[in-house]
Write an enzyme that holds these catalytic residues in place. Structure first.
Site, PDB file in Angstrom:
ATOM      1  N   HIS A  19     -11.467  50.729  32.749  1.00  0.00           N
ATOM      2  CA  HIS A  19     -10.622  50.320  33.835  1.00  0.00           C
ATOM      3  C   HIS A  19      -9.450  51.275  33.924  1.00  0.00           C
ATOM      4  O   HIS A  19      -9.046  51.605  34.975  1.00  0.00           O
ATOM      5  CB  HIS A  19     -10.084  48.916  33.720  1.00  0.00           C
ATOM      6  CG  HIS A  19     -11.137  48.051  33.928  1.00  0.00           C
ATOM      7  ND1 HIS A  19     -11.250  46.626  32.625  1.00  0.00           N
ATOM      8  CD2 HIS A  19     -11.876  47.469  34.678  1.00  0.00           C
ATOM      9  CE1 HIS A  19     -12.191  45.885  33.116  1.00  0.00           C
ATOM     10  NE2 HIS A  19     -12.974  46.421  34.380  1.00  0.00           N
ATOM     11  N   LYS A  43     -15.927  31.616  37.787  1.00  0.00           N
ATOM     12  CA  LYS A  43     -16.307  32.456  36.415  1.00  0.00           C
ATOM     13  C   LYS A  43     -15.408  31.611  35.313  1.00  0.00           C
ATOM     14  O   LYS A  43     -14.349  31.361  35.548  1.00  0.00           O
ATOM     15  CB  LYS A  43     -15.958  33.833  36.482  1.00  0.00           C
ATOM     16  CG  LYS A  43     -16.915  34.599  37.023  1.00  0.00           C
ATOM     17  CD  LYS A  43     -16.508  36.269  36.641  1.00  0.00           C
ATOM     18  CE  LYS A  43     -17.618  37.067  37.449  1.00  0.00           C
ATOM     19  NZ  LYS A  43     -17.370  38.477  37.255  1.00  0.00           N
ATOM     20  N   SER A 130     -16.378  44.927  30.047  1.00  0.00           N
ATOM     21  CA  SER A 130     -15.770  43.783  29.420  1.00  0.00           C
ATOM     22  C   SER A 130     -16.463  42.883  28.817  1.00  0.00           C
ATOM     23  O   SER A 130     -16.275  42.345  27.729  1.00  0.00           O
ATOM     24  CB  SER A 130     -14.948  42.984  30.627  1.00  0.00           C
ATOM     25  OG  SER A 130     -14.111  43.843  31.157  1.00  0.00           O
TER      26      SER A 130
HETATM   27  P1  ADP Z   1     -15.800  42.301  38.668  1.00  0.00           P
HETATM   28  O1  ADP Z   1     -15.996  40.862  38.102  1.00  0.00           O
HETATM   29  O2  ADP Z   1     -15.034  42.329  39.844  1.00  0.00           O
HETATM   30  O3  ADP Z   1     -16.902  43.237  38.559  1.00  0.00           O
HETATM   31  P2  ADP Z   1     -14.589  43.710  36.310  1.00  0.00           P
HETATM   32  O4  ADP Z   1     -13.303  43.643  35.540  1.00  0.00           O
HETATM   33  O5  ADP Z   1     -15.961  43.762  35.647  1.00  0.00           O
HETATM   34  O6  ADP Z   1     -14.751  42.887  37.567  1.00  0.00           O
HETATM   35  O7  ADP Z   1     -14.583  45.430  36.934  1.00  0.00           O
HETATM   36  C1  ADP Z   1     -13.431  45.666  37.949  1.00  0.00           C
HETATM   37  C2  ADP Z   1     -13.960  47.054  38.324  1.00  0.00           C
HETATM   38  O8  ADP Z   1     -13.871  48.259  37.443  1.00  0.00           O
HETATM   39  C3  ADP Z   1     -15.381  47.289  39.089  1.00  0.00           C
HETATM   40  O9  ADP Z   1     -15.326  47.991  40.146  1.00  0.00           O
HETATM   41  C4  ADP Z   1     -16.160  47.577  37.893  1.00  0.00           C
HETATM   42  O10 ADP Z   1     -17.332  48.609  38.291  1.00  0.00           O
HETATM   43  C5  ADP Z   1     -14.999  48.503  37.092  1.00  0.00           C
HETATM   44  N1  ADP Z   1     -15.353  48.981  35.805  1.00  0.00           N
HETATM   45  C6  ADP Z   1     -15.571  48.091  34.935  1.00  0.00           C
HETATM   46  N2  ADP Z   1     -15.841  48.710  33.596  1.00  0.00           N
HETATM   47  C7  ADP Z   1     -15.790  50.143  33.925  1.00  0.00           C
HETATM   48  C8  ADP Z   1     -16.022  51.145  33.166  1.00  0.00           C
HETATM   49  N3  ADP Z   1     -16.316  51.365  31.926  1.00  0.00           N
HETATM   50  N4  ADP Z   1     -15.842  52.305  33.916  1.00  0.00           N
HETATM   51  C9  ADP Z   1     -15.473  52.385  35.179  1.00  0.00           C
HETATM   52  N5  ADP Z   1     -15.333  51.419  36.061  1.00  0.00           N
HETATM   53  C10 ADP Z   1     -15.270  50.184  35.318  1.00  0.00           C
END
Ligand code: ADP
Length: 167
Positions: A19, A43, A130
């Site tokens: 992130h 969630k 995550s």
């Molecule tokens: P959501 O439940 O909205 O997908 P996340 O916290 O899982 O929330 O992800 C938020 C954003 O960050 C999403 O666009 C996801 O694709 C991106 N993201 C999550 N992990 C990574 C990573 N390792 N590298 C790049 N982008 C990521």
């Protein structure tokens, strides 16, 4: 420089170095950003909204032009209410694409003037999620280098609660 305000929404349960990588890349294009924690009612997160806010505030300390906030509404309504016009999302692999594509088009249907911008992380983070971080940490594995020291510490606390049946 652009004066467009961009929103980076996510569950961030917890915020990872993947992130952070996306935020750092985005800040080169959008000097004004809001990192918005989605408090999704459907969630059950490991970290409370307050904990997730604390983690992100710690991670972006020292980065200029970034505000950290939580939202409960529909994303596009939140984006409009903030006076923003861009949504930033990260794309790790093809597997992210389908969901992101659907969501971007649904958001466009609801609010045509908001654009979605997708950024790709450094390849070191393409496998990082995550969900995986939580899985490894709650089974007692190390997530060093994948999350901040604060998240590592907070995950260890959750692990202790988990082991003693308090979680
Ligand atoms: P959501 O439940 O909205 O997908 P996340 O916290 O899982 O929330 O992800 C938020 C954003 O960050 C999403 O666009 C996801 O694709 C991106 N993201 C999550 N992990 C990574 C990573 N390792 N590298 C790049 N982008 C990521």
């Amino acid at each position: 420089m652009s004066s467009i305000l961009a929103v980076c929404p996510g569950t961030f349960d917890p915020f990872t170095n993947g992130h952070l990588d996306i935020l750092e890349r985005a800040s080169k294009v959008f000097p004004q950003m809001i990192v918005a924690v989605a408090a999704k009612p459907d969630k059950v997160p490991l970290f409370t909204v307050e904990e997730r806010l604390e983690i992100i505030r710690d991670a972006v300390r020292g980065m200029e032009g970034i505000r950290v906030d939580a939202f409960h509404a529909l994303l596009v309504d939140y984006v409009k209410a903030q006076g923003a016009s861009v949504v930033i999302r990260g794309l790790r692999a093809i597997s992210d694409f389908e969901y992101e594509f659907q969501m971007a088009l649904m958001n466009r249907r609801i609010a045509e003037d908001i654009e979605a911008v997708f950024l790709m992380p450094h390849e070191a983070y393409t496998y990082l999620s995550s969900r995986l971080v939580k899985e490894v940490a709650l089974l007692g594995g190390t997530v060093k280098g994948l999350v901040s020291p604060l998240v590592e510490r907070m995950l260890r606390e959750k692990y202790d609660q988990y082991k003693s049946g308090r979680l």
